[in-house]
Design an enzyme around this catalytic site. Structure first.
Site, short mmCIF file in Angstrom:
data_model
loop_
_atom_site.label_atom_id
_atom_site.label_comp_id
_atom_site.label_asym_id
_atom_site.label_seq_id
_atom_site.Cartn_x
_atom_site.Cartn_y
_atom_site.Cartn_z
N ASN A 105 0.86 -1.14 0.05
CA ASN A 105 0.07 0.07 0.01
C ASN A 105 0.82 1.20 -0.11
OD1 ASN A 105 -2.85 -0.68 -0.30
ND2 ASN A 105 -3.03 -0.95 1.90
N CYS A 362 -4.31 -9.49 4.21
CA CYS A 362 -3.91 -9.21 2.86
C CYS A 362 -2.58 -8.55 2.97
CB CYS A 362 -4.65 -8.51 1.95
SG CYS A 362 -5.93 -9.39 1.17
N PHE A 363 -1.83 -8.41 4.11
CA PHE A 363 -0.53 -7.97 4.19
C PHE A 363 -0.25 -6.62 3.61
CE2 PHE A 363 -0.67 -12.42 2.90
CZ PHE A 363 -1.03 -12.95 4.14
N CYS A 364 -1.29 -5.78 3.61
CA CYS A 364 -1.12 -4.44 3.05
C CYS A 364 -0.96 -4.40 1.46
CB CYS A 364 0.09 -3.36 3.80
SG CYS A 364 -0.12 -2.97 5.32
N ASN A 365 -1.08 -5.60 0.98
CA ASN A 365 -1.09 -5.69 -0.63
C ASN A 365 -2.36 -6.05 -1.18
OD1 ASN A 365 -0.44 -6.67 -2.97
ND2 ASN A 365 1.59 -7.29 -2.50
#
Ligand SMILES: Cc1ncc(COP(=O)(O)O)c(C=O)c1O
Length: 435
Positions: A105, A362-365
């Site tokens: 992100n 979602c691991f900032c993705n």
């Protein structure tokens, strides 16, 4: 610490663990030297400046970057490095911002700076099952003439979602066609060599705690001097100017790195960065790479071999199923024997109880997550355009409005001090989901 507590640490993509030797060395330096705020000529300040300069040089040396070509700008983390590029890049209506779906992100967010300046943003998708970019599609986007304005292309050297390593030869390919290239190296550099005499991205972002665990609060932007000279900072601050005047209403930015380091740098931590890089060099980044690659191959093999009593596979991996052109980040969801997804939040809760540190979500993705989980643009826009979601959307609202589709996955990631026992410990845990 791991052995004493029986902890299975599988979250290296989030952070490396702290080497005690590094902390001891850094602590001794702080004990033995009188260090003041840099930016002055008094003795305590001058000594700090020496250490800051050394740290800068260590970063250039570690990445084999020519000091005539590159500068190192110290930041708080990779995100701040990315923001420096975003807020200062000369986006314009005739330019373009191109990035892969697969991005953190902190790279996605740059599109908001582009938007304010009327610059179009174009996303290039990644494709299941390997979650790589279709090279022909990327080439098509990069080869189009464009309207003549500045063009920025951003991608991660390694995905923090799937572990995929995107090709570094996109860098010269894009540059030869007039693009500035921003390489997000945050997930790549902890376990892979990045040779900036071979590859010359215009900007490289990273966080040092991901590379060697300690200290936190320091990252950097490594920038090609030529590309940096084209950036325009939107403001000035302490440390970034040679002269600023109140009555004269003018300011003059400092040259090079100084113009981008806002305020006082994390100067006590910076000698720790130099020690951290020496620590990695003493082990050998190639050795670390080989070690993590072998363990990753083992982990994938064990995970894909797990079958329920009816033969149904337990896990579906999002990303390459071999250790080729990938790092030690393995993301997947688990399914019961009828093919129903096991909620990633339940997996996390059970892992926590078993003293296993893994990560879910979602691991900032979000781009990686949307592709992996089959969430379409239509799903998203009908959700985002509901009146009650105009300004506020919690993760639970989101889950409901995309109609019960899974909103996340499970991520395990390996690093410098992972070993076979960690892989075995995780496999034993995963087996508890078999029926
Ligand atoms: C690929 C990638 N880019 C950027 C970041 C942001 O790093 P930080 O939170 O240290 O700024 C991360 C963090 O996980 C990452 O994995």
């Amino acid at each position: 610490m791991l052995d004493a507590t029986g902890h299975v640490y599988l979250d290296y993509t989030a952070a490396n663990l702290i080497p005690q030797s590094l902390v001891a060395r850094h602590t001794a330096l702080l004990r033995d030297h009188l260090l003041g705020n840099p930016h002055s000529s008094n003795p305590s300040s001058a000594l700090t400046t020496t250490f800051v300069d050394q740290a800068r040089l260590s970063v250039l040396e570690f990445f084999n970057a020519d000091p005539d070509e590159y500068v190192v700008i110290f930041t708080g983390n990779a995100t701040q490095a990315l923001k420096l590029v975003g807020e200062s890049y000369h986006f314009s209506e005739s330019g373009e911002y191109v990035l892969t779906f697969d991005n953190h992100n902190s790279v996605n967010g740059i599109r908001e700076f582009a938007r304010v300046k009327g610059c179009p943003t174009i996303y290039v998708p990644v494709v299941l099952p390997e979650m790589r970019v279709n090279d022909a599609e990327l080439a098509f986007v990069l080869e189009r003439g464009g309207a003549g304005g500045p063009r920025l292309f951003a991608y991660p050297a390694q995905s923090n979602f799937s572990g995929v390593q995107h090709p570094l030869d996109w860098i010269p390919f894009a540059q030869e066609r007039g693009w500035d290239v921003l390489l997000d190296a945050a997930a790549f550099t902890p376990t892979n060599p990045l040779d900036l005499s071979r590859w010359s991205p215009d900007f490289v972002s990273q966080s040092f705690y991901k590379m060697f665990g300690y200290p936190t609060g320091v990252g950097c932007l490594i920038a090609r001097k030529e590309a940096l000279a084209k950036l325009r900072r939107p403001w000035f601050a302490g440390g970034t100017i040679t002269v600023a005047s109140v009555q004269g209403d003018r300011y003059y930015l400092a040259e090079g790195a100084s113009a981008f380091e806002d305020g006082t740098p994390n100067y006590l931590a910076l000698p720790g960065v130099a020690f951290g890089l020496e620590y990695l060099t003493s082990i050998g980044i190639d050795v670390i790479h080989k070690h993590v690659t072998q363990l990753t191959a083992d982990l994938i093999e064990r995970l894909t071999a797990l079958r329920h009593s009816n033969g149904a596979a337990l896990a579906r991996i999002y990303g390459p199923r071999s250790a080729i052109r990938r790092g030690g980040t393995v993301t997947f969801n688990m399914y019961d024997q009828h093919g129903r997804a096991i909620d990633h939040r339940d997996v996390e809760a059970r892992a926590n109880a078993a003293n296993i540190s893994l990560r879910t979500g979602c691991f900032c993705n979000p781009g990686g997550g949307e592709i992996a989980l089959g969430i379409t643009g239509t799903d998203l826009s009908s959700c985002f355009h509901q009146p009650e979601h105009e300004t506020h959307l919690t993760i639970d609202d989101f889950r409901l409005c995309i109609d019960g589709k899974s909103t996340g996955a499970v991520r395990v990631s390996l690093g410098l001090v992972s070993n076979l026992a960690d892989v075995a410990g995780f496999t034993t845990f995963a087996e508890t989901f078999l029926t």
